[in-house]
Structure formats: C-alpha cells, structure tokens
Design an enzyme around this catalytic site. Structure first.
Site, PDB file in Angstrom:
ATOM      1  N   ASP A  23     -36.172  -4.206  24.051  1.00  0.00           N
ATOM      2  CA  ASP A  23     -36.338  -5.108  23.134  1.00  0.00           C
ATOM      3  C   ASP A  23     -37.328  -6.498  23.923  1.00  0.00           C
ATOM      4  OD1 ASP A  23     -36.387  -6.965  21.152  1.00  0.00           O
ATOM      5  OD2 ASP A  23     -34.389  -6.384  20.392  1.00  0.00           O
TER       6      ASP A  23
HETATM    7  C1  NOJ Z   1     -36.114  -8.721  18.966  1.00  0.00           C
HETATM    8  C2  NOJ Z   1     -35.525  -7.848  17.933  1.00  0.00           C
HETATM    9  O1  NOJ Z   1     -34.218  -7.935  18.379  1.00  0.00           O
HETATM   10  C3  NOJ Z   1     -36.036  -6.777  17.792  1.00  0.00           C
HETATM   11  O2  NOJ Z   1     -35.469  -6.006  16.548  1.00  0.00           O
HETATM   12  C4  NOJ Z   1     -37.660  -6.756  17.381  1.00  0.00           C
HETATM   13  O3  NOJ Z   1     -38.096  -5.588  16.972  1.00  0.00           O
HETATM   14  C5  NOJ Z   1     -38.201  -7.490  18.470  1.00  0.00           C
HETATM   15  N1  NOJ Z   1     -37.726  -8.785  18.621  1.00  0.00           N
HETATM   16  C6  NOJ Z   1     -39.603  -7.683  18.261  1.00  0.00           C
HETATM   17  O4  NOJ Z   1     -40.034  -8.721  17.507  1.00  0.00           O
END
Ligand code: NOJ
Length: 754
Positions: A284
């Site tokens: 993430d």
């Molecule tokens: C953080 C989020 O937790 C995740 O779900 C997302 O896909 C990413 N950022 C990218 O934006």
C-alpha cells in the site's frame, strides 16, 4: 391467486453484459512464451533497471516523471488519467528507455470510473453478483479508455465495525458475501483475457486483516488469532487468488505485531506457496517505509529488507526500493536473485496485460463515459442496493400523494451521493433525488426546502422553510445521511448518530403530522433508531452513485420494487460495534434483558440476569444482517435436506426450500442459507452464511431454490491454524435474513460408523 411453481437448480441473477465496440481483441500470450521472454529481458537488465520495475510513482510533472521513465527508473504510475499524458509517458518507456519495457498505469477505480456505481457496501446490498460484475466491466471499459489497466479493487476486508470509514469500500461483515462480490468484480475487471485492451488487472486488498483495525480507527493495529484469520479474514483472499486476481496489495496494519508489508509468513508461505499466487504483490502507499513508524525497522534499509524478504514486488510511492535496494545488494545484505524474483512477477503482469504488444491507449476510440447502457446499469445497481427498512404502507406513493415536500441535505447533493472513491466524477452528471422527483412528479408538485445545507450543518435557520413545505404537501421525503467525505479511507467515526441538526429537522417535519419517508444516503450503517421511529417509511441507500436519485425516485413512485438486503448489521448504538450475526453464543447468551431505567435504585448486583448484553442498548441490533423488505411479501419454507445423515468424506448434500411471492406485485427475494455447528472443539458461530440466491417472482409464483453443501464447507480452523472437520449435529436455515427461519438438523458422521 394463481400459483406457478417452477423448479430450478440454483437461482442466480443473470444480467446481460453489454458488448463493447471499438476495442480490438488481443490474444493472450502463452505462459511458456511469457516466462522465456522474461528470462531474456532479465538477462539484459542492469540492477538499476530491475529496481525501476519495482518502483511505482504517483503522477507528477511531465518532465521529471518522463526523464525517470526514459532512464528505466519507474515501472508503473498511479493516478494519471489523461490519455494524452499516458501515451506520452508510455512513449518515453517504450521508445526512449534502453529495453523499451512498457509502463502500466494504475488508479483506484473502486465503484465506477466516470459512471459512478453505488459504493461497494451498496453493491453488496444488491446480493446480485451478476450486477456487480456488470458494474466492474463498465468501470473497466471507461477507465481503460484513458489508459488505466490496473485498478486497486476489490477490497476484500471483512468489516464488522461501522466506525471504520472503509466499511464503505467493503462488502460488509460476512466472508462469503465479500468473496462472492469480490470474485464478481474480478471477473468484470479482468474478463477471461487480461490482454483485452478494455480489461484491467484487479487487486485484492488489503492483505490482510485491515478490517479488524482496533476500535474501528483507520490504520490501527490488529490482533488476530489463527482461527479468526483463517475462518473469516483470509477466505475471500484465497478465493481471489485461486480465481486469478492479477495482483494483491499489502495492508497498512500490523497483525499480532507484524506489519503486512514485512509479513513473510502471510506473503510467501500463505499467498505464494499455499495458494499458488504468481501475480504482483504491491505495497500500500508508502507502507514499506511506514514499517519504521511501526517500530519494526530502524530505517529505510531495514524496512526494505523486510519487504523484499516478504516478497513485496512493488513499492507504491514509498521511495524505499528506489532509494536503497541497489545499496543493499552492493553491501551484500540482499541477494540480487531476490530482486530478480520480484521483477519477474512485474514483467509477467505486463505481458499478461498485453502491454508489450499494445502499449498505447487508442485515443481515437469514442469515449464510453456515461454511455446510456452504463447509466441504466448504474440505476439498476442503485435500485437493487437500496434497502427498505420500514414501511407502514406509505410506500410506494399512491395516487393520494400529489404534492411532495422534499427536504434534507442529501436531496440535492450531486457530489456527496457519489460516495468515497469517486475522483473521476462529473458532478453535473449526477441525477439527484430532487432532479429525478421533479421530472417524475412535475416541478410544481415538488416543494423543495433542504432545511440544512449539508449533513454536518448545525444551523437550524432553514428548518422553518422545510416545515412550511411539509405542511403544504401530502407527504414528506426527508433525505439525510453522510457527505461523501465522512466515510472511506481515514474517515473513521466514534459516533454513528446522524450529524448536524438532521435529527432536529426530522423531528420538525414529523411534528407537522404529515407522513414522512426517511431516506438515508450514507457510507456506512448509521444508528438511526430514533429517527426511524419518527418516520412512516425508511429507505437506506448506501451512497448510490451517479444515478442514485433516479433509482430512489423509481422506488418511491413504485416503478421499481426495493430488493436490497443489509450486508452488515445495523446497531442501535455505536457502542454495540463490533456487532455481527456470526457471533459466538458465549456461556451467557441473553434470553431476556433489563432496561437501564427499569432497574430499581440499590437493586442487587444480579438483578440484570447476568447475561451478555448492554443495559442501555439491549441485545438486538436495530436491523440484522440480511434484512430488507419489499413492496410484496415472501414466504420461504423450512429447508428440505436430501438426507439427515451426511458422511464426512461423502459427496455433496442438497438443501432445498420453496420461496413464494405471497403479495400483490412482482419482486425479488434473497434466500439465505445458514448453518450452525452445534458442538465443536472450539466454540463456533451461532450461524454462518453458506450460500444465497436472489430470485425474481411474479405474484403467486413459487420456486424451488436448491443449495449444495459439501463436508469441506463445515470445516473450521483450530488454534494451530489447521483445518478440522468434526462429526456432530449441524442446524440449517433457509430464510430471508440472518434473524429469521426455523432450522432443521442433520448429523455429520464418520464414514466408518455408517
Ligand atoms: C491507500 C489505500 O489504502 C489503498 O486502498 C489505495 O489503493 C492506495 N492508497 C492507492 O491510492
């Protein structure tokens, strides 16, 4: 009433997936050829170029990004949605970088792209995987037209605490419902050929346990014993891996002290070895570097070593891999072969997506954004995802309702009805309830007075106008809820009551004596018990997207019959969460409860019955999981079992029931099939959903719905995380919600005893 009885094998909703013109079909490359081409590329790549493939960057100014791409220092880009820029950056990769390895462009396309569908929680409320698949297909068609070939969806985090803002992005509290909805999305995004230019790689996230963030606070820690992890958290992910989800994402949280991006057991032993996943594992956003904050790594180098050892292929905008991987190899702390393994996965994804053959987006293709078929599907999804919670007979509006007062801050909120994760909307395309009702009933017959400007608005100045409109109308529609920004990532809440002066507004319009329909548009289940009691009818619509207003107007007017069922338990009070139907019985299950106010002063300690409930909230939720009414009524028979004894290593077993539309209009019922393992070596949940079927029935029509059950579906995991199947009594329900039905029992018996 004429009875029509039809026998069916399994009732499933079948939706037509429209076919899309314009996109040339591309054959996928054979796996052996892919591996050979990867070998050839790897043999030519410098260490720096390898590291480049593992580096995902957020879009930035063209010159900086373009230079890095041309130097082979970037493998994928997130958040660029301008197709011209996508192609220009791709040209840098394909034509200017030494080996011409294409980029892949990624985006959070979570519940639609241009045409916004209901938030995933609302899609789950349809209990209609075919419709969810269609929504994902449409999202992929719209997003791929701008060059996006990778979406960070579906989120498969089982969510049992509505304080957690990301419950909006889940399919709710049940592992099976999350699995079915997740698989439908994966099919819709990926099709059966990832190389199709309209296909997007799906991403099963957040692996794992993120939905169990302590106290519903985002990014928080989790403690997950192995039986919970294996029985509840992991099954949707296992199903996604086995169904061919092209990518997985690590979660931000730690599990039992181990942050996911450094969890070797989860990422290598479970995901890669046990489930055979050969796709891309991405961190993430910044999650590798955040292992320093977690306190398990002293610096970027330590964090990077942990992530590489765990097999995290791509560092999403975290700048750990690009900053220190090369140095770690030079210092002899990391074997380059580990990096080769990660790069291999990334290149495999690019081959599977057909990017080597077809790197550019075809900008001459007519834009598919907001195509009529997309809007029609979005309307259906919002309709089927709306849950009728209460109806004293006011809905649908009959001929007696000519003048309608439309009040409340969500009646005309084009941005907010789209919910979380809708960065690519055009608010002018949103059909709000106000617009749809005006079209349906005529401008003159709709008296609009919002009362509040937005849902957190505390100033009560507008309420008098809303009361006046209510007084002049035959019925009141009161649209309340949450703005989009109040749920989703980083938007947890400690109190789930309606915010601002929304309760005062409802109270004021209800005091006019006019019949009131409460319509809640929100990102999570809110605690609306008081407000429900003031209304004659309640519709719950999880943020419904572009066509939310159209769908609600069709339901209110009777053009559509609501068929949504709750994908999550609605609590009476926030303090009841985590609250879910599949709880354990405990040693003290409550049969009766004592209300706080009824306890005499200086009553003895044991006067409350000493069982498991809250003195101020009782034992029941406001509405149980799986609940939802219709304008018609249904009867579901008791389950009929193909045998009363099931051999442990036998074939599947059939559970049938008959569902009948006993009312006066056509409608859909979702038959839910639950099982309880009565005695186990570990305490087992009081019920677990094993299957469901949504069935459309004409008045008087009956159908036989048939489910199968295999012994393996009755297994669970022990304290050591190993699966066990135990003989004994099981109870079975076929019902319209998790709180209904009469069970029938069968025995699971060891074969040698038969
Ligand atoms: C953080 C989020 O937790 C995740 O779900 C997302 O896909 C990413 N950022 C990218 O934006």
């Amino acid at each position: 009433m004429k009875k029509i009885v039809k026998k069916i094998v399994t009732a499933v909703a079948v939706a037509l997936i429209p076919s899309w013109g314009g996109a040339a079909a591309i054959a996928s490359v054979a796996p052996a050829t892919i591996e050979a081409r990867i070998d050839s590329l790897l043999s030519q790549m410098t260490l720096r170029e390898k590291v480049g493939q593992l580096n995902q960057l957020n879009t930035a100014d063209f010159d900086t990004l373009g230079t890095a791409v041309a130097q082979g220092r970037v493998g994928s880009i997130i958040n660029e949605v301008n197709p011209e820029v996508v192609n220009a950056l791709q040209r840098k990769a394909v034509e200017e970088s030494r080996l011409g390895i294409p980029l892949v462009f990624a985006r959070d396309v979570i519940h639609g792209f241009n045409t916004v569908f209901p938030i995933p929680l609302g899609q789950a409320a349809t209990w209609n995987p075919s419709l969810v698949e269609e929504a994902a297909r449409i999202a992929a068609v719209e997003a791929s037209a701008t060059g996006i070939r990778w979406t960070f969806s579906p989120m498969l985090d089982v969510s049992r605490d509505a304080r957690w803002g990301r419950i909006a992005e889940s399919a709710g509290e049940d592992p099976l419902l999350n699995e079915r909805m997740g698989l439908a999305m994966i099919r819709g995004y990926q099709t059966d050929n990832l190389a199709d230019p309209t296909a997007m790689a799906a991403c099963a996230k957040h692996f794992a346990g993120y939905g169990y963030s302590e106290a519903g606070k985002d990014y928080n820690t989790t403690w997950l014993p192995l039986p919970l992890l294996e029985d509840v958290v992991l099954p949707p992910f296992e199903a996604a891996a086995k169904a061919g989800a092209a990518t997985f994402m690590t979660s931000f949280n730690d599990i039992n002290g181990v942050p996911s991006s450094g969890n070797k057991w989860l990422m290598r032993d479970v995901l890669r070895e046990r489930w055979g996943f050969d796709g891309v594992l991405i961190s993430d956003w910044n999650a590798i570097t955040e292992m320093i904050n977690h306190g398990v790594a002293a610096d970027k180098k330590e964090a990077t070593l942990l992530a590489a050892a765990a097999g995290v292929d791509i560092d999403m905008e975290g700048h750990s891999y690009p900053d220190v991987l090369e140095a770690l190899v030079a210092e002899g702390r990391l074997d380059e072969a580990v990096i080769d393994g990660l790069v291999r996965n990334v290149l495999r994804l690019k081959f599977r997506l057909g990017l080597f053959e077809n790197p550019y987006v075809d900008t001459s293709r007519p834009s598919p954004a907001f195509a009529p078929a997309h809007l029609a599907a979005a309307t259906r999804a919002a309709e089927e995802g709306t849950v009728l919670l209460k109806n004293t007979g006011l809905l649908p509006f009959g001929k007696g309702v000519k003048k309608i007062a439309v009040v409340g801050p969500m009646a005309d909120a084009p941005h907010d009805q789209c919910g979380t994760w809708a960065p690519d909307i055009r608010r002018e395309r949103s059909v709000t309830p106000l617009a749809a009702l005006r079209k349906l009933y005529g401008d003159r017959n709709v008296l609009y007075a919002p009362g509040l400007r937005y849902t957190r608005d505390r100033s009560c100045e507008g309420i008098a106008a809303a009361v006046k409109a209510a007084g002049d109308a035959d019925a009141v529609l009161c649209f309340v809820g949450e703005e989009a920004v109040m749920s989703g990532e980083a938007h947890s809440m400690a109190d789930l009551d309606l915010k601002g002066a929304q309760t005062e507004l409802i109270e004021a319009v209800a005091a006019t004596g006019k019949p009131v329909v409460l319509v809640v548009m929100a990102g999570r289940p809110l605690t609306i018990g008081r407000e429900r009691d003031m209304a004659d009818a309640v519709l719950y619509s999880f943020h419904g997207g572009t066509m939310a207003g159209e769908a609600l107007a069709r339901i209110i007017s009777g053009k559509a019959n609501p068929s949504g069922k709750l994908p999550v338990t609605m609590a009476r009070m926030t303090g009841q969460y985590p609250m879910y139907y599949a709880h354990k019985n405990t040693g003290r299950p409550p049969e009766w409860t004592v209300e706080l106010d009824s306890i005499p002063v200086e009553a003895p300690q044991t006067s409350t019955g000493c069982t498991s409930y809250y003195l101020d909230a009782g034992k029941e939720p406001l509405y149980p999981f799986g609940y939802g009414l219709s304008y018609t009524t249904f009867e579901i028979s008791e389950p009929r079992l193909s045998a009363s004894v099931m051999p442990m290593s036998g074939a599947t077993f059939t559970v049938e029931c008959t569902v009948t539309n006993t009312g006066k209009c056509a409608g859909a019922e979702t038959v839910q099939f639950y099982v309880r393992d009565v005695v186990g070596s570990l305490a087992r949940p009081v019920k677990e959903l094993k299957d469901f079927a949504k069935v459309w029935l004409e008045p008087g029509e009956s159908r036989v719905v048939s489910f199968t059950l295999a012994p393996s579906q009755l297994a669970f995991h022990g304290l050591d995380g190993k699966p066990v199947l135990e003989p004994g009594e099981f109870m079975v329900w076929t019902a319209g919600s998790s709180a209904e039905g009469t069970p029938v029992s069968f025995n699971l018996v060891e074969n040698k005893l038969l």
